[in-house]
Design an enzyme around this catalytic site. Sequence first.
Site, mmCIF file in Angstrom:
data_model
loop_
_atom_site.group_PDB
_atom_site.id
_atom_site.type_symbol
_atom_site.label_atom_id
_atom_site.label_comp_id
_atom_site.label_asym_id
_atom_site.label_seq_id
_atom_site.Cartn_x
_atom_site.Cartn_y
_atom_site.Cartn_z
ATOM 1 N N ASP A 1 1.282 -7.771 2.005
ATOM 2 C CA ASP A 1 1.171 -6.573 2.078
ATOM 3 C C ASP A 1 2.795 -5.819 1.719
ATOM 4 O O ASP A 1 2.865 -5.225 2.585
ATOM 5 C CB ASP A 1 0.421 -4.964 3.058
ATOM 6 C CG ASP A 1 1.017 -4.671 2.744
ATOM 7 O OD1 ASP A 1 0.311 -3.586 1.835
ATOM 8 O OD2 ASP A 1 0.023 -3.206 3.471
ATOM 9 N N SER B 1 3.853 2.080 8.254
ATOM 10 C CA SER B 1 3.532 1.393 7.292
ATOM 11 C C SER B 1 5.123 1.094 6.474
ATOM 12 O O SER B 1 6.044 2.146 5.809
ATOM 13 C CB SER B 1 2.501 2.028 6.164
ATOM 14 O OG SER B 1 1.668 1.858 6.890
ATOM 15 N N HIS C 1 0.387 -1.152 -0.209
ATOM 16 C CA HIS C 1 -0.165 0.330 0.438
ATOM 17 C C HIS C 1 1.038 1.155 -0.099
ATOM 18 O O HIS C 1 0.244 2.722 -0.527
ATOM 19 C CB HIS C 1 -1.187 -0.251 1.682
ATOM 20 C CG HIS C 1 -0.740 0.211 2.574
ATOM 21 N ND1 HIS C 1 -0.341 -1.062 3.519
ATOM 22 C CD2 HIS C 1 -0.078 1.175 3.192
ATOM 23 C CE1 HIS C 1 0.371 -0.599 4.644
ATOM 24 N NE2 HIS C 1 0.299 1.380 4.554
#
Length: 719
Positions: free
Chosen positions: A228, A654, A87
Amino acid sequence: MNVKKYFVAAFAALLTCAAQADEGMWLLQLMKQQNSIDMMKKQGLKLEADDLYNPNGVSLKDAVGIFGGGCTGEIISPEGLILTNHHCGYASIQQHSSVEHDYLTDGFWAMSRAEELPTPGLKFRFVHRIVDITDLVNAKVKAGEVDEYTAMTSPFLHKIAQEELAKSDLNGKPGIVAQALPFYAGNQFYLIYYKVYSDVRMVAAPPSSIGKFGGETDNWMWPRHTGDFSIFRIYADKNGEPADYSADNVPLKTPKYLPISIKGLNEGDYAMIMGFPGSTERYLTQSEVRQMMTAQNQAMIDMRTVYLDVLKKFMAKDDRIRIQYANKFAGSSNYWKNSIGMNKAIVDNDVLGTKAEQERRFAEFAKGKPEYEGVVEKIDAIVEKATPILRRLMYLNEGLNRTIEFGCPPAVMDKIKEALETKNDSLLEVGKKQLEAAYENIYNKDYSPMVDEAVAIAMLPALTQALKPEELPDFHYIIEKEYKGNAETFIKEMFNNSILSSRENLDRFLKKPTVKAIENDLATLYSRSKLAKLQETAQELAQATEGLELLHKAYIRGLNEMKLPTPSYPDANFTIRLTYGNVKSYDPKDGVHYKYFTTTDGILEKEDPENPEFVVPAKLKELIQKKDFGRYAMADGTMPVCFLTTNDITGGNSGSPVIDGEGNLIGCAFDGNWESLSGDINFDNNLQRCIALDIRYMLFILDKLGGCKHLIDEMTIIE
């Protein structure tokens, strides 16, 4: 009080707070003053402080950097390979995607250096040096060069950063930039030098059915089965220095990279995360938490629900639109769901009660201390006055600025109008060029007028429902009077007939611009009205909140003093931090236990060919069914996917590396858990969990599904 000496003393007390060890986004440059390395060693760390952060040598911090504008990435090979989240790389994957080359759907695997894709605009920043400038800033305040409030503002700190860079030995060095920031609400200041690389190329990305498996349904949820990750590479000139893209650039020879451990994980294992947490607000008062729930989060929930519903319909019907709006949808929906979860968690976890108790203890502590007495009450009074204004601003911003892209810049149109009225040909040419640029900016490859018009048709009535007539921009009254309250008619006319509605309309105007055309242009009227109301409301909010920053500075200083000998860490501000904890399961509610890891079995359990969020690629399904996991499987032959730790993270983390006690990479952080979405306001030791991708699943996908053994051969794998 000498603020700097106070904070150093506070940090030195870290050894006394073992019960809170998992909480904290700690500053690397203060580890030795904190003696925090001893606490980490007690939990399983095998390294020394200089191995983590060494201002005079190479350390772990040299393998971690800022990926793009809001994520973390880590170096996983001596030739500049970057690992980050899918992402985080999503905007770049989308940037390279088209209907013909749909890397979002199909994934991307560069089979050689020549196939690695240059990604214009993508940068990677390493922390080069960190300097304490608290004394410098405080001296300027004391000398009257700047007041206490202005010393905390971005323009002043930017000026300081540029002045210090100009005087340093780094001045003129390739890629070096400087940033000065306040910490602890302006009680401390640091200057951070970054080395910025601008030639970053896309190397590998799994299909979205892996990288986004579970979609919005699973976002912020556990158990999780999302692969991810994405992989990029830094290129530099032949001297290893930052340089713009060139075919002559070569992979960066990095001074530090992370070895990768596939030994496996057990509950209780030491885990630390180094990264760039974006923003937390752990020092808010109870009234400010309520304000966040009602004025900020609710506006985001209401307006983005409307926006996302429109996008979903168009994206489901048209692959071109799906690719165009993929990144916009992902970015908007992430914080939409976060706001929903945060409001729920604030109630479920009794954050308001926790804040009330903190304020009660602070009131006792503040008695007889003039610098602290009455601070909370003064904050509450400002919050009460500001909340309705903030609510208006948030709804206007979410309902217009963040959703509807079409408009016509009034400043440019005013320039053209002035040029026509004064017969100033040179000014007219400048205005025409700026209007051309505005058109190109709107009609980029990721824009659909049809979608934007549908968004506007849905959004304006929703905004009218949320706000009072006097809180809306003036175009509302035009709609009421001239369009009999029919916003859809107004919008269709604006999108179809305005100067920037089409290339033909623009060319016609540029060929023969007139004052009348400008005055009758609905897009100009709409944009002028919108900007005027936003500016008016923002100014009203600034006046209502005057003095709040200095009250926060005093409150945070007092809270930290009250907690001594327990140390305090500053709120996240997208600067490098270290958090440490352990691999750990949790019990979210009565009768429910979540173990600390998931496996590929769960991917097949969740599979739903009719739901695009839970489609399993045929090749992955075959690999799972055959248990063709190679050396990446666990001892019992199953394949791990994700795992949980107690690390304290937030947005910006992230892509951060999850590192074991020996300094090896074991995972890639990508999410928090639903039950603790109030964690940005109040950390909960029992519920707070970081969700990480198990590095073994990444290697398995890269090797068995992507066929990228050449990339794995670049890495140092510890078995």
